[in-house]
Design a protein around this motif. Structure first.
Motif, PDB file in Angstrom:
ATOM      1  N   ILE A  67       6.152   1.765   4.022  1.00 29.47           N
ATOM      2  CA  ILE A  67       5.498   1.015   5.114  1.00 29.47           C
ATOM      3  C   ILE A  67       5.294  -0.440   4.681  1.00 29.47           C
ATOM      4  CG2 ILE A  67       3.399   0.891   6.542  1.00 29.47           C
ATOM      5  CD1 ILE A  67       3.363   4.023   6.310  1.00 29.47           C
ATOM      6  N   ARG A  68       4.965  -0.646   3.419  1.00 26.94           N
ATOM      7  CA  ARG A  68       4.980  -1.952   2.763  1.00 26.94           C
ATOM      8  C   ARG A  68       4.059  -3.007   3.362  1.00 26.94           C
ATOM      9  NH1 ARG A  68       8.636  -1.244  -1.178  1.00 26.94           N
ATOM     10  NH2 ARG A  68       8.393  -3.365  -1.936  1.00 26.94           N
ATOM     11  N   THR A 126      -1.606  -5.176   0.072  1.00 19.47           N
ATOM     12  CA  THR A 126      -3.021  -4.802   0.004  1.00 19.47           C
ATOM     13  C   THR A 126      -3.923  -6.034  -0.127  1.00 19.47           C
ATOM     14  OG1 THR A 126      -2.984  -4.531  -2.410  1.00 19.47           O
ATOM     15  CG2 THR A 126      -2.475  -2.581  -1.092  1.00 19.47           C
ATOM     16  N   ASN A 148       0.803  -1.233   0.000  1.00 20.40           N
ATOM     17  CA  ASN A 148       0.000   0.000   0.000  1.00 20.40           C
ATOM     18  C   ASN A 148       0.831   1.275   0.000  1.00 20.40           C
ATOM     19  OD1 ASN A 148       0.997  -0.168   2.564  1.00 20.40           O
ATOM     20  ND2 ASN A 148      -0.955   0.170   3.593  1.00 20.40           N
ATOM     21  N   ASP A 149       2.042   1.194   0.517  1.00 18.02           N
ATOM     22  CA  ASP A 149       2.898   2.367   0.651  1.00 18.02           C
ATOM     23  C   ASP A 149       4.321   1.893   0.370  1.00 18.02           C
ATOM     24  OD1 ASP A 149       3.168   5.219   2.466  1.00 18.02           O
ATOM     25  OD2 ASP A 149       4.930   3.909   2.447  1.00 18.02           O
ATOM     26  N   PRO A 150       5.097   2.667  -0.391  1.00 13.30           N
ATOM     27  CA  PRO A 150       6.413   2.150  -0.801  1.00 13.30           C
ATOM     28  C   PRO A 150       7.378   1.920   0.354  1.00 13.30           C
ATOM     29  CG  PRO A 150       6.144   4.452  -1.461  1.00 13.30           C
ATOM     30  CD  PRO A 150       4.809   3.990  -0.974  1.00 13.30           C
TER      31      PRO A 150
END
Ligand code: SF4
Length: 281
Positions: free
Chosen positions: A117-118, A121, A113-115
């Motif tokens: 935080i990873r 999804t 979802n976030d580059p």
């Protein structure tokens, strides 16, 4: 006259196309792989091309994905300006199609979802969506799931205009040499020349969806495609990176106008599965 298309049609087609692209090699890639097996000079290279095709055959027969990396879903949409999409938002419909395709098709979910935080999804959304408004009342959809073994080997070069065509050739060959075995050769090399920083990368990506075996309509670009393919196949990287005369199956180049002070070159490398499915609604 405006033609109405319900957004559910978009979802349904994208769901089916995600499953199709991940289970069946496209016919142009299939023909190119068969041809490469005939022409490959190295015995080991020939053997690897045979094994790759055996793997693809088993995948199609047993409904197993053609690669474990089922990619990030890249979707190109060409929407006729006489089309009215009704029933919801286009972006939501595309992502719902990807969600359904990847969950119902039991395809690996590879998107975070976030580059940094990873967190996964868990449904392979969001997709990467590129939309173009065109003439007419049709919607053309291209689904091209992209694995990151080859995506990570892709490059943008901001050349100086004086570097010219030799600079372009050098940039493409540098990207391919640096990729070596990491892009799961035999590769397809998509190239975008001109435009801006982002435009050349987008042209290179879309070039991968052009049928392998076809060429640019621009005579000098066609010649460049042929010359670069020959040079790339002279590098000796070979099938699986284990040596041979088949490092790439095609070089597809797109060009666009650019600024007097620049010569951007995007090189988007794809592996031997080069997934792409096209439909028109
Ligand atoms: S580069 Fe292609 S063949 Fe290699 S792991 Fe990724 S998707 Fe699979």
């Amino acid at each position: 006259m405006v033609r109405s298309i319900n957004i559910e049609e978009i979802t349904k087609n994208i769901r089916e196309m995600c499953i199709e692209a991940n289970h069946y090699l496209s016919s142009d890639m299939d023909a190119a792989m068969k041809q490469a097996e005939q022409t490959e000079k190295a015995p080991l290279g020939k053997q690897i091309l045979g094994q790759l095709q055996e793997n693809l055959k088993i995948a199609a027969e047993d409904m197993i994905p053609i690669c474990q990396d089922t990619g990030m879903a890249v979707i190109f949409l060409e929407i006729g300006q006489d089309v009215h999409l009704e029933g919801g938002l286009l972006e939501d419909a595309v992502n719902e199609g990807v969600r359904q395709g990847y969950t119902k098709g039991f395809l690996r979910k590879s998107v975070v979802n976030d580059p940094l935080i990873r967190e996964n999804t868990k449904d392979n959304t969001p997709a990467i969506i590129h939309t173009k408004i065109t003439a007419g009342d049709k919607v053309k959809i291209k689904v091209a799931p992209k694995g990151f073994g080859s995506e990570n080997m892709s490059r943008v070069f901001m050349l100086k205009p004086a570097e010219g065509i030799e600079g372009v050739k050098n940039a493409v060959l540098t990207a391919v040499k640096d990729a070596g075995p990491n892009a799961c050769p035999p590769m397809v090399v998509g190239v975008g020349i001109g435009g801006t920083f982002e435009k050349c990368a987008l042209m290179a990506k879309e070039a991968l969806t052009r049928e392998v075996g076809t060429h640019s309509d621009v005579p000098y670009v066609k010649e460049l495609e042929e010359e670069l393919l020959k040079k790339i196949n002279g590098l000796g990287i070979g099938p699986g990176g284990l040596g041979g005369t088949t490092t790439a199956l095609a070089v597809n180049i797109n060009t666009y106008a650019t600024h007097i002070a620049g010569l951007p070159v995007g090189v988007n490398i794809c592996c031997h599965v080069n997934r792409h499915v096209v439909r028109e609604l």
